[in-house]
Design a protein around this motif. Sequence first.
Motif, mmCIF file in Angstrom:
data_model
loop_
_atom_site.group_PDB
_atom_site.id
_atom_site.type_symbol
_atom_site.label_atom_id
_atom_site.label_comp_id
_atom_site.label_asym_id
_atom_site.label_seq_id
_atom_site.Cartn_x
_atom_site.Cartn_y
_atom_site.Cartn_z
ATOM 1 N N ALA A 153 34.001 16.720 33.103
ATOM 2 C CA ALA A 153 33.316 17.445 31.879
ATOM 3 C C ALA A 153 34.075 16.797 30.665
ATOM 4 C CB ALA A 153 33.477 18.856 31.882
ATOM 5 N N ALA A 154 33.094 16.680 29.728
ATOM 6 C CA ALA A 154 33.711 15.975 28.613
ATOM 7 C C ALA A 154 34.170 16.812 27.418
ATOM 8 C CB ALA A 154 32.539 15.122 27.980
ATOM 9 N N GLY A 155 35.239 16.493 27.019
ATOM 10 C CA GLY A 155 35.873 17.324 25.764
ATOM 11 C C GLY A 155 35.827 16.516 24.453
ATOM 12 N N PRO A 156 36.353 17.276 23.469
ATOM 13 C CA PRO A 156 36.425 16.560 21.984
ATOM 14 C C PRO A 156 37.781 15.577 22.244
ATOM 15 C CG PRO A 156 37.045 18.910 21.935
ATOM 16 C CD PRO A 156 36.422 18.667 23.515
ATOM 17 N N ASP A 157 38.683 15.889 22.953
ATOM 18 C CA ASP A 157 39.810 15.135 23.280
ATOM 19 C C ASP A 157 40.605 15.691 24.386
ATOM 20 O OD1 ASP A 157 41.799 13.501 22.634
ATOM 21 O OD2 ASP A 157 42.438 14.267 20.689
ATOM 22 N N VAL A 158 41.377 15.016 25.022
ATOM 23 C CA VAL A 158 41.982 15.382 26.235
ATOM 24 C C VAL A 158 43.240 16.561 25.865
ATOM 25 C CG1 VAL A 158 43.808 14.617 27.774
ATOM 26 C CG2 VAL A 158 42.245 12.859 26.696
ATOM 27 N N PRO A 159 42.936 17.566 26.560
ATOM 28 C CA PRO A 159 43.830 18.795 26.307
ATOM 29 C C PRO A 159 45.347 18.797 26.586
ATOM 30 C CG PRO A 159 41.740 19.345 27.648
ATOM 31 C CD PRO A 159 41.702 17.768 27.601
ATOM 32 N N PRO A 160 46.000 19.100 25.473
ATOM 33 C CA PRO A 160 47.318 18.878 25.447
ATOM 34 C C PRO A 160 47.985 19.423 26.710
ATOM 35 C CG PRO A 160 46.752 19.509 23.197
ATOM 36 C CD PRO A 160 45.478 19.512 24.187
ATOM 37 N N PRO A 175 36.406 12.085 30.646
ATOM 38 C CA PRO A 175 35.522 11.598 29.470
ATOM 39 C C PRO A 175 35.778 12.491 28.176
ATOM 40 C CG PRO A 175 33.991 13.266 30.999
ATOM 41 C CD PRO A 175 35.538 12.906 31.697
ATOM 42 N N VAL A 176 35.557 11.704 26.997
ATOM 43 C CA VAL A 176 35.815 12.223 25.742
ATOM 44 C C VAL A 176 34.610 12.012 24.952
ATOM 45 C CG1 VAL A 176 37.269 12.070 23.991
ATOM 46 C CG2 VAL A 176 38.550 11.891 26.209
ATOM 47 N N GLY A 177 34.286 12.899 24.233
ATOM 48 C CA GLY A 177 33.105 12.842 23.116
ATOM 49 C C GLY A 177 32.262 13.891 23.342
ATOM 50 N N ASP A 178 31.194 13.787 22.209
ATOM 51 C CA ASP A 178 30.132 14.780 22.271
ATOM 52 C C ASP A 178 29.022 14.418 23.264
ATOM 53 O OD1 ASP A 178 28.315 13.129 20.914
ATOM 54 O OD2 ASP A 178 29.492 13.674 18.786
ATOM 55 N N PRO A 179 27.969 15.435 23.460
ATOM 56 C CA PRO A 179 27.175 15.066 24.188
ATOM 57 C C PRO A 179 26.431 13.866 24.115
ATOM 58 C CG PRO A 179 27.077 17.500 23.913
ATOM 59 C CD PRO A 179 28.033 16.706 22.769
ATOM 60 N N ARG A 183 32.894 8.500 26.152
ATOM 61 C CA ARG A 183 33.569 7.412 26.921
ATOM 62 C C ARG A 183 34.544 8.020 28.003
ATOM 63 N NH1 ARG A 183 32.226 2.433 25.126
ATOM 64 N NH2 ARG A 183 33.853 1.494 26.286
ATOM 65 N N LEU A 184 34.535 7.542 28.966
ATOM 66 C CA LEU A 184 35.525 7.865 30.201
ATOM 67 C C LEU A 184 36.971 7.081 29.729
ATOM 68 C CD1 LEU A 184 35.532 9.108 32.630
ATOM 69 C CD2 LEU A 184 35.399 6.903 33.860
ATOM 70 N N HIS A 185 37.918 7.971 29.705
ATOM 71 C CA HIS A 185 39.287 7.469 29.515
ATOM 72 C C HIS A 185 40.279 7.484 30.547
ATOM 73 C CE1 HIS A 185 37.739 7.855 25.130
ATOM 74 N NE2 HIS A 185 38.802 7.352 24.734
ATOM 75 N N LYS A 186 41.090 6.682 30.474
ATOM 76 C CA LYS A 186 42.315 6.771 31.465
ATOM 77 C C LYS A 186 43.398 6.714 30.764
ATOM 78 C CE LYS A 186 44.612 3.998 35.252
ATOM 79 N NZ LYS A 186 44.475 2.814 35.941
ATOM 80 N N ILE A 187 44.325 7.753 31.024
ATOM 81 C CA ILE A 187 45.625 7.947 30.302
ATOM 82 C C ILE A 187 46.691 8.002 31.362
ATOM 83 C CG2 ILE A 187 47.058 9.898 28.998
ATOM 84 C CD1 ILE A 187 43.081 10.013 28.936
ATOM 85 N N SER A 188 47.787 7.279 30.824
ATOM 86 C CA SER A 188 48.588 6.885 31.718
ATOM 87 C C SER A 188 50.033 7.493 31.191
ATOM 88 C CB SER A 188 48.902 5.406 32.196
ATOM 89 O OG SER A 188 47.896 5.045 33.107
#
Length: 220
Positions: A153-160, A175-179, A183-188
């Motif tokens: 599900a897409a959030g406004p940012d990655v939850p801390p 995914p990050v962004g509004d409806p 954009r899909l993000h990969k955080i390492s």
Amino acid sequence: MMSDYENCRMHMVDVQIAGRGILDARVLKAMRIVPREYFVREGMEELAYEDAALPIEEQQTISQPYIVAAMIEAAEVAPGDRVLEVGAGSGYAAAVIGQIADRIFAIERHELLAELAQKRMAALHYDNVVITVGDGTLGLPDEAPFDAILVAAAGPDVPPALKEQLAIGGHLVMPVGDPGHQRLHKISRLSEYRYDVQPLGPVMFVPLIGEQGWHEDGLG
């Protein structure tokens, strides 16, 4: 002799997934095993292997097969991993991940979806997948750290909270962004305080509702 569903599953993997660039042999094998027709809404089984998201209960969706495969590959899920999935939905992605990783914890905020997903896991004897009801934006701190975290599900940012629960060396895909623009993000996670962020491309998901996501009564 393979059934019609098995033939459709093989075709899905060969054409829609491997044919579009998914290379991880473990992901391809897992998607050949899990019967997607068990995870769609009743009456929609004939559409289970279409390359499209499908509606399920509670006005949610089951993601298209290619996106499921792409997220698992991006998260670099491997044997022995402990994985967190946020937004279990029908349970399909968790079932696929469970063919690769050692232990899967999937959170779903809708009680009905969680109940149905857990029943499917039991019926298919996928004993390494646990479905829980809760606020996925907060993760499962008692089970952390996780080698991989996938958020459907897409959030406004990655939850801390999710970043904190990611193991060093692990990968979080969401995914990050509004409806209208996601954009899909990969955080390492590189160290205790350092993260690398890699954008993977445009996607379309339902909103991530929760304390560290969008508000229940509307975006923002």
